[in-house]
Design an enzyme around this catalytic site. Sequence first.
Site, mmCIF file in Angstrom:
data_model
loop_
_atom_site.group_PDB
_atom_site.id
_atom_site.type_symbol
_atom_site.label_atom_id
_atom_site.label_comp_id
_atom_site.label_asym_id
_atom_site.label_seq_id
_atom_site.Cartn_x
_atom_site.Cartn_y
_atom_site.Cartn_z
ATOM 1 N N THR A 146 21.780 5.113 50.514
ATOM 2 C CA THR A 146 22.878 6.041 50.292
ATOM 3 C C THR A 146 24.216 5.552 50.499
ATOM 4 O OG1 THR A 146 23.722 8.073 51.465
ATOM 5 C CG2 THR A 146 22.203 6.749 52.648
ATOM 6 N N SER A 181 24.981 10.283 60.278
ATOM 7 C CA SER A 181 23.655 11.055 60.810
ATOM 8 C C SER A 181 22.654 9.960 60.828
ATOM 9 C CB SER A 181 23.310 11.876 59.686
ATOM 10 O OG SER A 181 22.574 11.350 58.617
ATOM 11 N N TYR A 183 19.830 10.480 59.687
ATOM 12 C CA TYR A 183 19.168 10.321 58.475
ATOM 13 C C TYR A 183 19.810 9.106 57.960
ATOM 14 C CZ TYR A 183 19.566 10.371 53.347
ATOM 15 O OH TYR A 183 19.602 10.076 52.119
ATOM 16 N N HIS A 184 21.071 9.118 57.861
ATOM 17 C CA HIS A 184 21.716 7.935 57.385
ATOM 18 C C HIS A 184 21.581 6.576 58.034
ATOM 19 C CE1 HIS A 184 24.395 11.517 55.271
ATOM 20 N NE2 HIS A 184 24.279 10.526 54.266
ATOM 21 N N LYS A 187 18.570 4.814 56.575
ATOM 22 C CA LYS A 187 18.494 4.151 55.510
ATOM 23 C C LYS A 187 19.469 2.884 55.647
ATOM 24 C CE LYS A 187 17.421 7.339 52.237
ATOM 25 N NZ LYS A 187 16.482 7.346 51.200
ATOM 26 N N ASN A 242 25.728 21.812 44.415
ATOM 27 C CA ASN A 242 24.574 22.640 44.234
ATOM 28 C C ASN A 242 24.797 23.884 45.149
ATOM 29 O OD1 ASN A 242 23.519 20.676 42.508
ATOM 30 N ND2 ASN A 242 22.045 20.013 43.759
ATOM 31 N N ARG A 243 25.070 23.665 46.261
ATOM 32 C CA ARG A 243 25.242 24.833 47.212
ATOM 33 C C ARG A 243 26.516 25.851 46.621
ATOM 34 N NH1 ARG A 243 23.952 25.356 52.122
ATOM 35 N NH2 ARG A 243 26.026 25.479 53.343
#
Length: 399
Positions: A146, A181, A183-184, A187, A242-243
């Site tokens: 990412t 984050s 999550y990041h 990666k 998208n949101r």
Amino acid sequence: MSLRILVLGGDGYLGWPTAMAFSRAGHRVAVVDNFAKRQWELELGVQPLIPIRTLHERLRAWREVSEREIEIHVGDLTDYAFVEAVIDGFQPDAVVHYGEQPSAPFSMISAHHAALTQANNVIGNLNVLFAIRDKAPEAHLVKLGTMGEYGTPDIDIEEGYLTVQHNGREHTFLYPKTPGSIYHLSKVHDSANIHFACRIWGLRATDLHQGVVYGVETDESALDPRLATSFHYDEVFGTALNRFCVQATVGHPLTVYGKGGQTRGYLNIRDTIQCVALAVANPARHGELLVYNQFTEQFSVQELAGKVQAAGRHLGWTVNIEHVTNPRVELEQHYYNPRHEKLLSLGLRPRLLSDELIDTMLAKIGENRDRVDPTAFVQNVRWAPATARDAGVEARPGR
Ligand code: USQ
């Protein structure tokens, strides 16, 4: 030339359309998934906008529509014996790895969610590296990383590497990472492990540092309603554009976090498919880790919201933008200049964000407007307790 392509995370927003695209292009495709994402959706009480069939049903529909077969392997990437058996049995030319927990907010919910994200992602990826090393060393790993690995440093972001001059000498390192984050961060750990596997074992890999993806459908998912992909608009699994498109459709204010100057790289879901195909068609050599910054254009959150607002107004809707308190710890105004030339030089032809494209998204979302649950827009995941947020930790360098 027909290749054997193994898609990890083949039930997901990007994995499923990728599998169909490779299958349609004449490759032999197998997908792996353990449906963990569906379980996390149940835990949080959220659902994709468009009803998603089971993977087995989608594979049957794909066979009917395309007259092609996609193989399926159900199992968990953190189970080494499973990963080894699949890679040994299928002998892939390329392993396209999407099989990770994909959400930054999910990773920030609690210690449990943070540990789950890092264990799931890092161990799964390690197992893939070991299985390739021992059972299919010719296979090319194409890993979805990412852009968020880099964070928002105050210098230009290069594609993967940075050459540093120090005390009269020079060395090229993986570009320094300051992710925003847990999550990041997972990666970032993956990238370091992949780099290790290439340097020490001679594996071949491409690490795609992908930006924020938007879009409801691809050429293949549009062939039949049963082939739809998992499009989210909730706070945890939905991405910004998208949101905003879903919010505009149901008359909910667009939730711009803070000042809205946060700038990120974005790309259309169809370009994800194109980029991954280019990476597979141009494999790394043994011992080489290629890194591409996979996005086509950059926007601030405020700019994105403005585009959606304009498109909505064009349709006669009232679309308000609301600057809500930022639940994340991130810079709301910052320098951002990432390079992204390598995929273009391989032949990427970007499908840029146009008014027509937003109109198409709004129309598709409109068909499913009755399924929108507005309570999913705000789930109150916080990056840090208010006291820590006020300390402005993101901006402060070490001594
Ligand atoms: N944002 C808002 N309002 C919203 C949602 C998001 O202002 O309602 C802001 C966020 O604060 C952030 C930006 O929009 O500054 C992007 O957020 P996002 O939720 O669209 O994307 P992010 O959390 O960064 O993660 C997504 C994917 C992830 C992928 C990443 C690419 O979920 O899998 O790795 O995009 S990147 O952002 O380049 O790291």
